[in-house]
Scaffold this active site. Structure first.
Site, PDB file in Angstrom:
ATOM      1  N   HIS A   1      -6.900  -0.500   5.960  1.00  0.00           N
ATOM      2  CA  HIS A   1      -6.917  -1.417   7.106  1.00  0.00           C
ATOM      3  C   HIS A   1      -8.307  -1.485   7.768  1.00  0.00           C
ATOM      4  O   HIS A   1      -8.810  -2.553   8.080  1.00  0.00           O
ATOM      5  CB  HIS A   1      -5.910  -0.975   8.177  1.00  0.00           C
TER       6      HIS A   1
ATOM      7  N   LYS B   1       0.842  -1.177   0.000  1.00  0.00           N
ATOM      8  CA  LYS B   1       0.000   0.000   0.000  1.00  0.00           C
ATOM      9  C   LYS B   1       0.887   1.241   0.000  1.00  0.00           C
ATOM     10  O   LYS B   1       2.051   1.109   0.361  1.00  0.00           O
ATOM     11  CB  LYS B   1      -0.970  -0.008   1.173  1.00  0.00           C
TER      12      LYS B   1
ATOM     13  N   ASP C   1      -2.333  -5.788   2.204  1.00  0.00           N
ATOM     14  CA  ASP C   1      -2.794  -4.979   3.330  1.00  0.00           C
ATOM     15  C   ASP C   1      -2.348  -5.774   4.551  1.00  0.00           C
ATOM     16  O   ASP C   1      -2.881  -6.853   4.815  1.00  0.00           O
ATOM     17  CB  ASP C   1      -4.323  -4.819   3.329  1.00  0.00           C
ATOM     18  N   HIS C   2      -1.351  -5.264   5.266  1.00  0.00           N
ATOM     19  CA  HIS C   2      -0.742  -6.124   6.294  1.00  0.00           C
ATOM     20  C   HIS C   2      -1.722  -6.488   7.405  1.00  0.00           C
ATOM     21  O   HIS C   2      -1.490  -7.439   8.142  1.00  0.00           O
ATOM     22  CB  HIS C   2       0.551  -5.498   6.843  1.00  0.00           C
TER      23      HIS C   2
HETATM   24  C1  BG6 Z   1       0.498   1.529   8.117  1.00  0.00           C
HETATM   25  C2  BG6 Z   1       0.395   3.030   8.163  1.00  0.00           C
HETATM   26  O1  BG6 Z   1      -0.107   1.031   6.966  1.00  0.00           O
HETATM   27  O2  BG6 Z   1      -0.150   0.988   9.250  1.00  0.00           O
HETATM   28  C3  BG6 Z   1       0.998   3.566   9.443  1.00  0.00           C
HETATM   29  O3  BG6 Z   1       1.074   3.586   7.050  1.00  0.00           O
HETATM   30  C4  BG6 Z   1       0.353   2.901  10.633  1.00  0.00           C
HETATM   31  O4  BG6 Z   1       0.865   4.975   9.528  1.00  0.00           O
HETATM   32  C5  BG6 Z   1       0.404   1.400  10.485  1.00  0.00           C
HETATM   33  O5  BG6 Z   1       1.067   3.305  11.780  1.00  0.00           O
HETATM   34  C6  BG6 Z   1      -0.371   0.711  11.580  1.00  0.00           C
HETATM   35  O6  BG6 Z   1      -0.103  -0.652  11.534  1.00  0.00           O
HETATM   36  P1  BG6 Z   1      -0.137  -1.531  12.836  1.00  0.00           P
HETATM   37  O7  BG6 Z   1       0.130  -2.912  12.369  1.00  0.00           O
HETATM   38  O8  BG6 Z   1       0.906  -0.991  13.764  1.00  0.00           O
HETATM   39  O9  BG6 Z   1      -1.508  -1.342  13.399  1.00  0.00           O
END
Ligand code: BG6
Length: 519
Positions: free
Chosen positions: A264, A172, A201-202
């Site tokens: 997300h 992304k 999308d992790h």
């Molecule tokens: C990323 C965003 O995709 O997701 C970041 O670019 C954000 O800004 C992050 O901090 C949040 O991921 P996680 O896994 O820490 O909830």
């Protein structure tokens, strides 16, 4: 440039697995943007964990591609990253062998001629390592390079499976509005068939996110009440305590709505709201997700609010405001907090409000989904409760804690023992992931990298989903861009966000649930 649609038989992709097991066939994983943080902190540690679990075939290779001219120091740097960010012992017996399979190739991403050299290099590595023709391209670069990389791979004939299988994983942000997402989809699909495309999308790699589907569809008791007849409203929160962490230039162009809500949070929403899929297959899951997105009518602009943090105290430390962050415009109008109220117009959800909020520098780090059920039709204990230690009867609340204290809890009323009346107090049944399974959940990238190498698209965004979600948020982004926020900053770092977010719920007589991260 290649423009034709590439025909790939999805059945061929299945052959990517060895003997039906979840071990990919040998291949080369080519990571574009390999000198960036993501590669060192997440991707390489995740790949090494797969190696430790015996899930990477020995004759496979990793090729980092980036602009800088690097040599062996790349593999050494990746080794250090695996040890530091993957919590791996320096002398892990598998580390030496793994690092030997890491290569580096210097390339300007828009230098068309350079791709011919890359192709030769990949073929050389494949021949020497007896690897074969399977290739996985992973695009972890700045988004402006996604299209040039894909087009150059296509022009060199590297996107077409010859004797092997080829896939492309794209990080992304996938576009920055509807038009740019459509354009990028068109460019990607002109070179790669949709079956070859893995939009990352992790959040979908997180165990707790996948568990939403297991919770709903592997249990008989929740689905019958998972609808408008029993559910009053749903809140989804992604609260971070961190600020922009030196990513000012990126964040200035993104903002919370683009950075977290459109992707997300919408993934979380789709897992909560989708209809039961006919199987846990890519097609079935992704079809139901897109159907859920399509049920969301235009979000009225009054149902979206934004905020930006000023200075404040987070975790006992004084922190600066967003406008004072490095490489951020001192008059910036970028939102670091966004909240929306939306509905789904379908039989399951009509009339149920869904509230989504995401923000940086909030009071507590917690990503949670809370599903509030309706009150019982008759509150026979209410009167008595008022005389007891609890002044009101709380409706049932199901909380799915995505992170950091992963688990699920259900709130219900219980009789206070020994109380002279039928006093009712809320208590919780709690499931805690690490207590139940004795280990914390893996880095989501392990699952996503493995699935991409296996050709399994279940946990990746489909082009239609990306376009529908951008379609929902683009009008809001445009309205926000056209009108400077009146009072920015409008929340203190370390608070729960701006007042306008509270008003969004007050209109419906609801309140944000701020007791996050616990039961
Ligand atoms: C990323 C965003 O995709 O997701 C970041 O670019 C954000 O800004 C992050 O901090 C949040 O991921 P996680 O896994 O820490 O909830």
């Amino acid at each position: 440039m290649a423009t034709a649609q590439v025909k790939v038989n999805p059945e061929d992709l299945k052959q990517f697995a060895v003997g039906g097991e979840r071990i990919p066939m040998p291949g080369i994983l080519v990571i574009f943007g390999a000198s960036g943080d993501l590669t060192k902190r997440k991707l390489l540690p995740a790949l090494f964990h797969l190696e430790q679990s015996g899930l990477l075939p020995p004759n496979s290779a990793i090729v980092g591609v980036a602009r800088r001219p690097l040599g062996d120091e790349f593999a050494a740097d990746m080794r250090a990253g695996i040890v530091e960010f993957g919590s791996v012992a320096k002398d892990d017996p598998k580390l030496d062998g793994f690092v030997k399979r890491i290569h580096y190739y210097g390339l300007q991403f828009d230098d068309a001629a350079g791709y011919a050299g890359l192709k030769v290099e990949l073929d050389r590595i494949a021949t020497e390592g007896n690897i074969g023709a399977n290739r996985h391209f992973y695009l972890a670069t700045a988004p402006e390079y996604f299209a040039p990389i894909v087009e150059n791979l296509g022009a060199q004939g590297m996107a077409q499976p010859a004797q092997g299988v080829v896939g492309v994983a794209i990080e992304k942000p996938f576009g920055h509005d509807l038009e740019s997402a459509k354009e990028l989809n068109a460019k990607v699909n002109a070179v790669f068939h949709e079956d070859q495309v893995f939009r990352i999308d992790h959040y979908l790699g997180k165990e707790t996110v996948q568990n939403i589907l297991v919770f709903r569809f592997a249990n008989g008791i929740f689905e019958p009440i998972w609808n408008r007849n029993f559910i009053d409203h749903v809140q989804i929160t992604a609260a971070e305590t961190l600020g922009v962490e030196g990513r000012g230039p990126f964040y200035e162009k993104a903002g919370a709505l683009r950075d977290v809500v459109q992707n997300h949070m919408m993934e979380l929403l789709s897992f909560v709201t989708m209809e039961p899929p006919s199987s846990f297959g890519a097609q079935a899951i992704r079809r139901e997700k897109v159907k859920a997105y399509r049920a969301i009518p235009t979000i009225p602009i009054k149902n979206a609010v934004r905020g930006q943090y000023g200075p404040g105290i987070v975790g006992g430390e004084h922190v600066i405001g967003y406008r004072d962050e490095v490489r951020v415009d001192p008059n910036s109008g970028t939102e670091t907090f966004a909240a929306v109220r939306l509905e789904l117009e379908n039989w399951r959800w009509a009339g149920v409000p869904f509230y989504l909020r995401a923000g940086k520098r909030l009071k507590k780090r917690a990503t949670e989904i809370s599903i509030q059920f309706k009150q019982p039709p008759l509150l026979i204990f209410n009167q008595m409760a008022e005389q007891g230690p609890c002044s009101e009867i709380h409706p049932n609340l199901l909380t799915i804690r995505i992170q950091p204290d992963e688990g699920i809890s259900l709130r219900f009323g219980a009789k206070v023992p020994s109380a002279p009346s039928m006093a009712v107090c809320p208590v919780h049944m709690d499931f805690d992931y690490s207590e139940a399974f004795g280990k914390s959940s893996a880095n989501g990238y392990e699952r996503l990298l493995l699935d991409a190498m296996l050709g399994d698209q279940t946990l990746f965004a489909h082009r239609d989903g990306v376009e529908v979600t951008w379609g929902l948020y683009t009008p809001i982004l445009e309205a926000w861009a056209a009108k400077e926020p009146e009072v920015f900053p409008n929340y203190f770092a370390g608070s729960w966000g701006p007042e306008c977010a509270d008003h969004l719920l007050e209109r419906d007589n609801h309140k944000w649930r701020n007791e996050l991260g616990g039961k």
